[in-house]
Design a protein around this motif. Sequence first.
Motif, mmCIF file in Angstrom:
data_model
loop_
_atom_site.group_PDB
_atom_site.id
_atom_site.type_symbol
_atom_site.label_atom_id
_atom_site.label_comp_id
_atom_site.label_asym_id
_atom_site.label_seq_id
_atom_site.Cartn_x
_atom_site.Cartn_y
_atom_site.Cartn_z
ATOM 1 N N MET A 1 0.544 -1.212 0.392
ATOM 2 C CA MET A 1 -0.197 0.319 -0.348
ATOM 3 C C MET A 1 0.821 1.267 -0.072
ATOM 4 O O MET A 1 1.732 1.724 0.242
ATOM 5 N N ALA A 2 0.230 2.026 -0.238
ATOM 6 C CA ALA A 2 0.945 4.040 -0.463
ATOM 7 C C ALA A 2 1.098 4.330 0.637
ATOM 8 O O ALA A 2 0.238 4.337 1.719
ATOM 9 N N GLN A 3 2.109 5.007 0.817
ATOM 10 C CA GLN A 3 2.242 5.585 1.908
ATOM 11 C C GLN A 3 1.771 7.519 2.073
ATOM 12 O O GLN A 3 1.778 7.570 0.462
ATOM 13 N N PRO A 4 1.609 8.012 2.581
ATOM 14 C CA PRO A 4 1.329 9.150 2.955
ATOM 15 C C PRO A 4 2.424 10.060 2.633
ATOM 16 O O PRO A 4 3.041 9.740 2.625
ATOM 17 N N ASN A 5 1.864 11.258 1.729
ATOM 18 C CA ASN A 5 2.956 11.911 1.083
ATOM 19 C C ASN A 5 4.094 12.407 2.314
ATOM 20 O O ASN A 5 3.202 12.909 3.496
ATOM 21 N N LYS A 6 5.055 12.722 2.228
ATOM 22 C CA LYS A 6 6.070 12.776 3.779
ATOM 23 C C LYS A 6 5.957 14.850 3.060
ATOM 24 O O LYS A 6 6.517 14.920 4.599
ATOM 25 N N LYS A 7 6.050 15.809 2.168
ATOM 26 C CA LYS A 7 6.077 16.708 1.913
ATOM 27 C C LYS A 7 4.624 16.766 3.126
ATOM 28 O O LYS A 7 3.682 17.429 2.010
ATOM 29 N N LEU A 8 4.683 17.561 3.611
ATOM 30 C CA LEU A 8 3.680 18.879 4.542
ATOM 31 C C LEU A 8 2.879 19.668 3.748
ATOM 32 O O LEU A 8 4.536 20.122 3.726
ATOM 33 N N PRO A 9 1.635 18.990 3.632
ATOM 34 C CA PRO A 9 0.603 20.707 3.303
ATOM 35 C C PRO A 9 1.272 21.402 4.108
ATOM 36 O O PRO A 9 1.648 21.810 4.836
ATOM 37 N N THR A 10 1.068 22.882 2.772
ATOM 38 C CA THR A 10 1.368 23.814 3.633
ATOM 39 C C THR A 10 0.330 24.728 4.467
ATOM 40 O O THR A 10 0.772 25.568 5.316
ATOM 41 N N ARG A 11 -1.044 24.270 4.588
ATOM 42 C CA ARG A 11 -1.892 24.804 4.643
ATOM 43 C C ARG A 11 -1.984 23.943 6.513
ATOM 44 O O ARG A 11 -1.813 23.158 6.913
ATOM 45 N N THR A 12 -2.821 24.528 7.672
ATOM 46 C CA THR A 12 -2.392 24.117 8.926
ATOM 47 C C THR A 12 -4.103 24.941 9.262
ATOM 48 O O THR A 12 -4.334 25.790 8.874
ATOM 49 N N VAL A 13 -4.784 23.917 10.035
ATOM 50 C CA VAL A 13 -5.952 23.943 10.575
ATOM 51 C C VAL A 13 -5.999 23.771 12.101
ATOM 52 O O VAL A 13 -5.229 23.096 12.223
ATOM 53 N N ASP A 14 -7.151 24.355 13.053
ATOM 54 C CA ASP A 14 -7.166 24.971 13.784
ATOM 55 C C ASP A 14 -8.505 23.355 14.647
ATOM 56 O O ASP A 14 -9.032 23.935 13.682
ATOM 57 N N ILE A 15 -7.966 23.002 15.014
ATOM 58 C CA ILE A 15 -9.218 21.608 15.692
ATOM 59 C C ILE A 15 -9.167 21.386 16.613
ATOM 60 O O ILE A 15 -7.967 21.930 17.838
ATOM 61 N N SER A 16 -10.672 22.037 17.514
ATOM 62 C CA SER A 16 -10.948 22.107 18.593
ATOM 63 C C SER A 16 -11.704 20.965 19.379
ATOM 64 O O SER A 16 -12.558 20.596 18.028
ATOM 65 N N PHE A 47 -5.604 20.517 17.993
ATOM 66 C CA PHE A 47 -3.760 20.612 17.496
ATOM 67 C C PHE A 47 -4.910 21.378 16.533
ATOM 68 O O PHE A 47 -5.260 21.594 16.267
ATOM 69 N N LYS A 48 -3.229 21.011 16.319
ATOM 70 C CA LYS A 48 -2.975 22.089 15.269
ATOM 71 C C LYS A 48 -1.881 21.007 13.798
ATOM 72 O O LYS A 48 -1.421 20.320 14.279
ATOM 73 N N TYR A 49 -3.222 21.561 12.142
ATOM 74 C CA TYR A 49 -2.913 19.702 11.421
ATOM 75 C C TYR A 49 -2.754 20.469 10.111
ATOM 76 O O TYR A 49 -3.148 21.684 10.051
ATOM 77 N N HIS A 50 -1.357 19.802 9.846
ATOM 78 C CA HIS A 50 -0.733 19.845 8.541
ATOM 79 C C HIS A 50 -2.335 19.421 7.211
ATOM 80 O O HIS A 50 -2.423 18.232 7.250
ATOM 81 N N LYS A 51 -3.090 19.867 6.864
ATOM 82 C CA LYS A 51 -4.506 19.187 6.210
ATOM 83 C C LYS A 51 -3.912 19.593 4.340
ATOM 84 O O LYS A 51 -4.017 20.305 4.042
ATOM 85 N N GLY A 52 -4.216 18.800 3.815
ATOM 86 C CA GLY A 52 -4.105 18.697 2.744
ATOM 87 C C GLY A 52 -5.565 18.494 1.835
ATOM 88 O O GLY A 52 -6.539 17.067 2.596
#
Length: 83
Positions: A1-16, A25-30
């Motif tokens: 199976m394919a691994q998730p991309n190692k390069k992090l997306p630039t956009r971060t979102v706040d999770i509450s 947490f703050k998360y790098h979401k694609g």
Amino acid sequence: MAQPNKKLPTRTVDISCAKCNAAIFKYHKGGKGALVKCFIERIAENYTEQACHCPGCGQAFARETLIRGAPAYKIIGGKVRMK
């Protein structure tokens, strides 16, 4: 199976927490879809003391699992909000 991309997306979102509005947490979401899973390697800042439990009210918001061979949190529907 394919691994998730190692390069992090630039956009971060706040999770509450949806119940008490505590920061989880703050998360790098694609992509622009709903938050279904969070890969642990993409978490920028983690505010939880106990994994998968809200630091404010203590309710479980996710389950730990392996997705495509990488550790991740599978989000329980309606327990978190994303900004």
